[in-house]
Design a protein around this motif. Structure first.
Motif: not given
Length: 366
Positions: A346-350
């Motif tokens: 959903e948000t890519g790299f965290i």
């Protein structure tokens, strides 16, 4: 230092923040300097506050060290507040006089593009060309192609040679006498080297010519045109068209998607097909990990080889730099980016700040 003066970067110098550190790019001299992040904060405040006001906010000794660093390298100057308006910021608008700025194509004596090349260049007003000479290329093939450009309005030619054996004395002589040949990249070399030779540069790379997307410090670009383009556009694919050995028109030779063949499709038709221009607008500030990297406006990008094929904003798979610890692969203390966070669909790299803090503390203590 006049206590009532303000420190200001020259317009051709710009500061870029990364996660761990920043850089100052000297876009006129084509060089850069790594700096701590707090220097960028100081620079932002120094533009609004006088030297004496800054000394009240920061330790004078540290402030003087930073300012001397900038002044000694001719990156900044002191100016009176009333005169600041006389020194406008760099105009960061970017444009190009034709719809296609760069043509990259594969070449040997048997490739499809050969009979179409002159018309392709002239019809589309293409002034920048990058040529991948295939392994079967002989010296006569290279010379024959270079002679096609004689008298043509192509101002920037880059040769990508399969290995060092292709760079013969005759090819060197031609490159030395043609002012529009600006660079030669030689692949599959024993060691990486970069040098200026008369009017062109020679870059020797250890990776193979087929290893599209490989990122390293030797191929970074620090210039006004590159910087202003990278702010809004993809630094590799914007207004670029590639034609492979079979004549297929693509965004990049390493991509499978074709938008037609040069035998029956013009470049003007190909770039207007749905999807072709989509990648032109994916800049580094939108890409996972790259958006946290201080080198993002100097670095090329790769959308052909990315870590998550389902995420078009995924980090280039062949980047050996970790901006969270400011280390290149091979340097002491290096760990892959994956150890500094996790991926989410959903948000890519965290980013995992705690992990990064611990890694940087460990590096500092070693």
């Amino acid at each position: 230092m006049n206590s009532n003066s303000h420190l200001k970067l020259f317009a051709n110098c710009t500061a870029v923040s990364g996660y761990t550190r920043g850089i100052i790019m000297d876009l006129q001299r084509n060089c850069y300097y790594t700096i701590p992040l707090d220097m960028i904060t100081i620079l932002e405040k120094a533009n609004l506050n006088s030297y004496s006001a800054m000394c009240k906010q920061y330790e004078k000794k540290s402030l003087d060290e930073y300012f001397e660093f900038l002044l000694n390298r001719d990156l900044a100057f002191f100016v009176k507040k009333k005169d600041i308006k006389c020194f406008p910021e760099l105009n960061k608008q970017w444009d190009y006089p034709s719809k296609i700025s760069n043509l990259n194509f594969e070449y040997n004596s048997n490739v499809v593009i050969k009979p179409y090349l002159k018309d392709v260049l002239l019809d589309n007003h293409i002034y920048n060309v990058s040529i991948n000479f295939l392994p079967a290329c002989k010296e006569t093939d290279i010379i024959e192609l270079l002679n096609i450009f004689l008298g043509m309005p192509v101002f920037h030619i880059e040769l990508n040679l399969f290995n060092n054996e292709m760079f013969t004395e005759n090819i060197l002589s031609i490159c030395s006498t043609r002012c529009n040949i600006k660079g030669v990249k030689i692949f599959s070399c024993n060691e990486m080297k970069f040098k200026k030779s008369q009017n062109f540069t020679i870059t020797k790379l250890t990776n193979s010519i087929s290893s599209c997307g490989f990122i390293n410090a030797a191929v970074m670009v620090c210039s006004i045109p590159y910087y202003t383009e990278s702010i809004l556009h993809n630094s590799c694919l914007n207004r670029k068209v590639c034609i492979d050995a079979n004549g297929e028109i693509k965004n990049c030779p390493s991509m499978s998607k074709s938008y037609g063949n040069i035998k029956d499709t013009s470049l003007a038709e190909a770039i207007e097909k749905p999807g072709f221009k989509d990648l032109w607008f994916i800049n580094k500030d939108k890409i996972d990990v790259c958006k946290d990297c201080e080198f993002r406006h100097m670095c090329t990008d790769c959308r052909a080889f990315i870590k998550d094929q389902n995420n078009i904003y995924s980090q280039p798979a062949k980047c050996p730099y970790n901006p969270y610890i400011a280390k290149w692969e091979g340097e002491e203390g290096y760990v892959p980016v994956e150890e500094c966070g996790s991926y989410s669909q959903e948000t890519g790299f965290i980013v995992n700040k705690q992990k990064i803090n611990n890694l940087n503390k460990q590096i500092c203590s070693e």
